[in-house]
Structures are given as C-alpha cells and as structure tokens.
Design an enzyme around this catalytic site. Structure first.
Site, PDB file in Angstrom:
ATOM      1  N   ASP A 167       0.797  -1.219   0.000  1.00  0.00           N
ATOM      2  CA  ASP A 167       0.000   0.000   0.000  1.00  0.00           C
ATOM      3  C   ASP A 167       0.833   1.274   0.000  1.00  0.00           C
ATOM      4  O   ASP A 167       0.586   2.201  -0.772  1.00  0.00           O
ATOM      5  CB  ASP A 167      -0.939   0.003   1.214  1.00  0.00           C
ATOM      6  CG  ASP A 167      -1.657   1.325   1.380  1.00  0.00           C
ATOM      7  OD1 ASP A 167      -2.452   1.672   0.497  1.00  0.00           O
ATOM      8  OD2 ASP A 167      -1.395   2.022   2.379  1.00  0.00           O
ATOM      9  N   ASP A 170       4.937   0.670   3.958  1.00  0.00           N
ATOM     10  CA  ASP A 170       5.018  -0.597   4.675  1.00  0.00           C
ATOM     11  C   ASP A 170       4.819  -1.733   3.683  1.00  0.00           C
ATOM     12  O   ASP A 170       4.935  -1.541   2.476  1.00  0.00           O
ATOM     13  CB  ASP A 170       3.960  -0.641   5.790  1.00  0.00           C
ATOM     14  CG  ASP A 170       2.580  -0.237   5.270  1.00  0.00           C
ATOM     15  OD1 ASP A 170       2.263  -0.569   4.112  1.00  0.00           O
ATOM     16  OD2 ASP A 170       1.827   0.436   6.005  1.00  0.00           O
ATOM     17  N   TYR A 327      -7.795   2.572   6.955  1.00  0.00           N
ATOM     18  CA  TYR A 327      -8.642   2.890   5.798  1.00  0.00           C
ATOM     19  C   TYR A 327     -10.096   2.611   6.151  1.00  0.00           C
ATOM     20  O   TYR A 327     -10.714   1.668   5.655  1.00  0.00           O
ATOM     21  CB  TYR A 327      -8.218   2.071   4.577  1.00  0.00           C
ATOM     22  CG  TYR A 327      -6.923   2.544   3.948  1.00  0.00           C
ATOM     23  CD1 TYR A 327      -6.893   3.673   3.139  1.00  0.00           C
ATOM     24  CD2 TYR A 327      -5.731   1.880   4.179  1.00  0.00           C
ATOM     25  CE1 TYR A 327      -5.716   4.122   2.569  1.00  0.00           C
ATOM     26  CE2 TYR A 327      -4.541   2.311   3.605  1.00  0.00           C
ATOM     27  CZ  TYR A 327      -4.547   3.441   2.799  1.00  0.00           C
ATOM     28  OH  TYR A 327      -3.366   3.889   2.244  1.00  0.00           O
ATOM     29  N   GLU A 574       5.037  10.137   3.328  1.00  0.00           N
ATOM     30  CA  GLU A 574       4.671   8.779   2.897  1.00  0.00           C
ATOM     31  C   GLU A 574       3.848   8.818   1.611  1.00  0.00           C
ATOM     32  O   GLU A 574       2.849   9.537   1.527  1.00  0.00           O
ATOM     33  CB  GLU A 574       3.882   8.044   3.979  1.00  0.00           C
ATOM     34  CG  GLU A 574       3.624   6.583   3.618  1.00  0.00           C
ATOM     35  CD  GLU A 574       3.042   5.784   4.761  1.00  0.00           C
ATOM     36  OE1 GLU A 574       3.237   4.551   4.768  1.00  0.00           O
ATOM     37  OE2 GLU A 574       2.381   6.370   5.642  1.00  0.00           O
TER      38      GLU A 574
END
Length: 623
Positions: A167, A170, A327, A574
């Site tokens: 995703d 990570d 999410y 990120e």
C-alpha cells in the site's frame, strides 16, 4: 471476258491480246492510277496505296501518324513524345538530387513536464510490487518478497495470495484503497489511451493494471457465481497498546527480508470492499477488451463480487477491525453507484444502470446534500467520480426515459462540484501558494488534489467532445478552459511551482523529498539482512534514503505550504497507491499538445444501441 478488279474497278481481260509482257504491265499501271483518281471508286487504305505507288513515292514522309484509335499530326506526336521524355529525365534528376542531398529532420518537441512526470509516477507501482517480480521491473533495489502470503495463515481459505501491491511505506496489502487505485488507472487508460501511447507508456500502465487485478482474482473464488467471503487485507500494522509483536508497522524491514507471520483478514459482510473490487475488475475488462478470454474472466469476477456486495450488506471496516484504523470506510452506498456504473459499461446489462440511477440509492450515497467533503473523490467516497462517469453517459448517448431524471441530477451535481473547484467560489480554502484544501487543512492533502485535477480535466474534455463550450455556475457561464487552468495550477504546484520550490514527486526536478517514509527505499541493498528491530537505525537516520523511489508522490505540505522532509513523519513524506493512481490519471489527462482527445467510444463497447422507452401515458382525466 471481264473480271473483277481487286481494287474496286472493272477490268477487261482480252485473252486474244498479243501485247508483250512489258506493254501489259504498263497498261495495268495505267489502269491502277486511273482507279485511284476515280471519284466513284472505294478509297484505298495506306497499304493498298503503297502496293500501287512506286518506291519513290513511299520515301515521302507522312504528315500524320496512325495510333490505332486516333490519327495525329506527326509534328504534334514528335513534340509530345519529346516533352514526356524530357519531363521524365527532369523528374529522375530531381529525385536523385533529393535522395543524395543530406536531410535535416526537424527535431520533435521535447516532452512536456506532465509527460515527464507521468513516466516517473508509473515507476512507483513497480517499486510497490509484491511477490515474484518480472525481469523487466526496472527497480534495482527490489526483489521477490512475501512468497508465503496466504500459505502461512492456516485460518484462511485463500492459500495463494502472492502478488499485488504494497500500500505505502510498509508491506501491508490493503485491498480497499488498492482496488480504487486500479479503477482510477483503468479509467484513465479508457479515456486517454492515445496519450499513454504517445508517451510510450501504454503497455506499462496496462501491465500495472493487470498485475493488480490478477491479485484481486486470488482474493475470492473467482470461478464461482456465489461467494461468502473476500480477503480484505494481508499483513498487520496495529501497534496500539504498546504491542511489540512483529508486524508490518512495528518492524522496519525490507519486504524481501520479512520472516514474521503475515495474517490474512477475511470479511463476510463487506459491501464497500466487494463493490469497489467489482469496479476495478469491470473497468479493467474494458481496458483488456481485445483479450476476450481475460476480459470475460474479469467481468465474471466483477459480477460475482457485486452480487456478494448487494447480498451481504455491511462495511468492511466495521466491528473494530484493523482496517478502521488505517482505511475506514464511511459508507457503501457510493460504491453501489460507482460499481453499478462500471458494471453497466462492462456488460451493457441495463439492470446495473437501473441500480446506479435509483433515487433511493443516490440519496443514501449523499447525492442530494452537501457537507464539507461533498465533491471530494477519494478511496473512501466515490460519489463524485460516479456522477462524472454517469454524466458521460448522458452527454454522449442520452438514454432518455427512465434514466434521464437521475442522469440529469448527476450532471447538475457534477456542474456544481466543478464550480466549487474554482477560485471565485469559497467552498474550499486555498493555501497562500494556491493549493486547494479539499480535506480542509487535514494532513496528506495531495491525494485529494490530484483526483480533483483529473475530474476537472476529464469533465472539460467530455464537454468539448460533446461540442459544449462550458457550463453554468449560477447565472455565470464558464468555459472549459477554466477547468483545465484549475487542474494545471494544482498539478504545477505539486511539480514545484510552490513557495518552497519543491517537487513533491520523488525524482522529478532538482529539489524533491530525500527522506521518504518507505522501508524498502530507506534500507540499502548491501547483502545484509536486517531483522525486525535491526532496520530501525535506517528509519531514524537523518541521512537521505540510499534508494530513490522514483515517481512516488509524498503526502504533501500542510495548510501553510510548509513541508518537513522527515522520514518518521508519514503525514508529510509517505506515498500511497491511491495517491499515485490519481496523480497518474491527472498527469496523462493534462499531457501532450492537445491534439489527442478522449476516446468517446471504447467505454461503450459493450453497451447495446439505445432505444429509449417512451414514458407512460398520463393518467386519464377525471372531472
């Protein structure tokens, strides 16, 4: 005795004539000349005349040339043939000169910034691949990883969950945002395949879409018509309560070195996830429509998932699941409209269009009320995207009754959303540098900005293709150029036209983030295997990442245009799959010189010809 003169005149032959042979010959010649001068006799052709006339007369040049079908003057004939020969020689000489003289080709215009950024943005997906990588992955610091996904969890039915995409920074595979990312990429290919081709990236983006959807087909029983479960997630990231159990967030490891157990999260009531995955498969089936077997496989999977979504109602992140932390899905009604629209385009089955245009469904999805996040397309809420997608149907096919009322509503709502993006309206604030605050100053703004830029550009292209010069915001009319200007200013901000003069796409320009929150990019590929805690030193170092994750769009600046290039602050540094998918879509929509337009027809490939049903007759009049 009389005989017949072969040249047309009577000739008396006297057998008793005692003239000599020479006299007879002379007499015959006299007769022949007399025959030629006789007006009552049949005219002789040239051959006959040549027999009769002597050798001396043949030497006289003819004034005419018989070409069989026409007789022309000898002088004209000679001039014509000479002219043709001279013209041929001149043409040959010119051709020889043209071939021998060195040519100076005009150089093609260099690719624009959007095309350059597009090529880099697609490379991010290569860096996010999980499983056994293809040879041409072209990311030197990545290798095969997580080849035991599914097999290491004895509680799951799906034993082969190798593949897909990680995703973000990570190694978790979240199917909810990943399926939205694949849907966005497919949508952009359907609309702008010519632009992808011009940029030399069509095969690349299709390969990315296939990689993602091949993995989705593993997360449920794709060969069945009815299913009772879907894999929602592989990996874990919950570190609440000070947990020290090794997982994808507690550990800082290269994916290739992961040795801890990666659990599989299944869901049995997840309408939002299943409907979004159905949208991903359905849109991909249009991208791969020329591969009939694969396209049909995708369509079948999409139907199965959407049926499951409709039958087993519920949010995938409900019940305190880990997905709610990262999410969280707020509703599944928007996925019903979004998934129904894509399945209609993929199958041509009007039952999906009837569902997507059901007023009650649209009401639950929030189509008739505003709210602070109205008009914001994201991995959570697809309503705005669905409205734009269905406005397309109205603009180009105009199916009429019984769909017209809801399609007109979606079209009107889309126009309102486009108005809200413009600087003259105050629906959303902007930073001093001009970045629209679609998430109202909350962190990680860029993922919402790129989605809005794509929607604005694609809607303006819809209007242009429908020969509509613009749209109304209240009493004021705005041209489609205004929407493109909005999209350009937002993407240009991301590319570096901002107060910090920083590109928020890694590898684009000279000044971009060097401390991206990304495990694989931050740990050097030095043949040293770092365990769960051993990688922490690379997380905490102030040194730049040893590996450049080209094309990654980071989370972005704050509401004051500020940005902290710090690896441990994921709210700034990120990148995510969903964010980069929106970026790719916006970049390809803006790329090129404007000569390539949207593809009006491909999305309608499976849609049958429309014959609008006449509306029911009015009720009988009663006095």
């Amino acid at each position: 005795m009389y005989g017949r003169d072969p040249w047309g005149g009577p000739l008396e032959i006297n057998a008793a004539d005692s003239a000599t042979e020479d006299e007879r010959s002379r007499n015959l010649n006299d007769y022949d000349r007399a025959a030629l001068s006789n007006n009552n006799s049949r005219p002789l052709d040239e051959t006959q005349q040549s027999w009769l006339l002597g050798q001396g007369e043949q030497k006289k040049k003819k004034k005419y040339v018989d070409l069989g079908c026409i007789i022309v003057s000898r002088k004209i004939f000679v001039w014509t043939v000479g002219t043709v020969l001279v013209a041929g020689l001149l043409a040959g000489l010119i051709a020889l000169i043209v071939k021998t003289v060195p040519r100076h080709h005009r150089a093609h215009a260099p690719p624009d910034n959007y095309t350059l950024a597009l090529r880099k943005a697609l490379m991010f997906f290569n860096a996010q691949r999980s499983g056994k990588l293809p040879r041409h992955n072209n990311v030197s610091w990545r290798g095969n990883s997580c080849l035991q996904d599914g097999k290491s969890d004895s509680s799951t039915v799906m034993k082969n969950l190798v593949g897909g995409f990680y995703d973000a920074g990570d190694a978790i595979k979240f199917n909810f945002p990943a399926s939205f990312a694949m849907t966005m990429l497919s949508w952009s290919v359907i609309e702008y395949s010519a632009k992808y081709d011009a940029a030399g990236e069509l095969a690349h983006v299709k390969e990315i879409i296939k990689w993602g959807n091949d993995y989705f087909l593993k997360t449920f029983n794709s060969s069945a018509d009815l299913i009772d479960r879907v894999a929602a997630q592989v990996g874990s990231g919950d570190t609440s309560g000070g947990s020290t159990t090794p997982n994808d967030h507690y550990c800082w490891m290269r994916p290739e070195d992961i040795d801890y157990v990666r659990p599989v999260t299944e869901c049995h009531s997840c309408s939002d996830l299943a409907a979004e995955m159905a949208a991903a498969l359905a849109s991909a089936s249009i991208v791969f429509k020329d591969n009939k077997a694969y396209s049909q496989k995708l369509v079948h999977g999409a139907k199965t998932l959407f049926h499951f979504a409709r039958q087993q109602r519920g949010r995938y992140s409900a019940g305190g699941s880990e997905a709610a932390i990262f999410y969280n899905s707020t509703s599944y009604w928007d996925e019903f409209v979004w998934g129904g629209a894509w399945l209609y385009y993929a199958t041509g089955n009007s039952s999906y269009l009837q569902l997507a245009t059901t007023p009650g469904l649209a009401k639950h999805a929030g189509a008739f009320w505003g709210g602070p996040d109205y008009g914001v397309l994201s991995w959570d809420n697809k309503l705005t995207g669905a409205q734009v997608l269905l406005s397309r149907l109205r603009l180009f096919l105009s199916p009429g009754y019984p769909y017209e009322e809801m399609l007109r509503t979606f079209h009107n709502q889309t126009s309102i959303v486009m108005c809200s993006y413009l600087p003259v309206f105050t629906s959303f604030n902007r930073t001093k540098g001009g970045l629209i605050q679609l998430n109202h100053g909350r962190p990680q703004p860029l993922q919402y900005v790129v989605n809005a830029a794509f929607l604005a550009t694609v809607f303006s292209d819809y209007l242009d293709a429908a020969d509509t010069p613009g749209w109304y915001c209240g009493p004021n009319f705005y041209s489609t150029d205004v929407l493109r200007d909005f999209a350009r200013t937002q993407i240009d901000y991301i590319l570096g036209k901002n107060p910090r003069k920083m590109s928020y796409i890694v590898g684009f320009g000279e000044h971009y983030p060097r401390h991206v929150h990304h495990r694989a990019a931050s740990i050097p590929k030095n043949k040293v295997r770092y365990n769960c805690k051993g990688g922490w030193k690379w997380r905490d170092t102030s040194k730049p990442n040893p590996n450049t994750i080209v094309g990654a769009m980071v989370a972005g600046p704050d509401r004051h245009d500020g940005f902290h290039d710090v690896r441990t602050n994921y709210n700034y540094t990120e990148p995510t799959l969903a964010g980069n998918a929106g970026l790719v879509a916006a970049l390809v929509a803006l790329s090129g010189d404007g000569s390539a337009k949207i593809d009006k027809n491909t999305i309608f490939s499976a849609v049958p010809p429309m014959f609008p049903t006449p509306p029911p007759p009015p009720a009988p009049w009663k006095p």
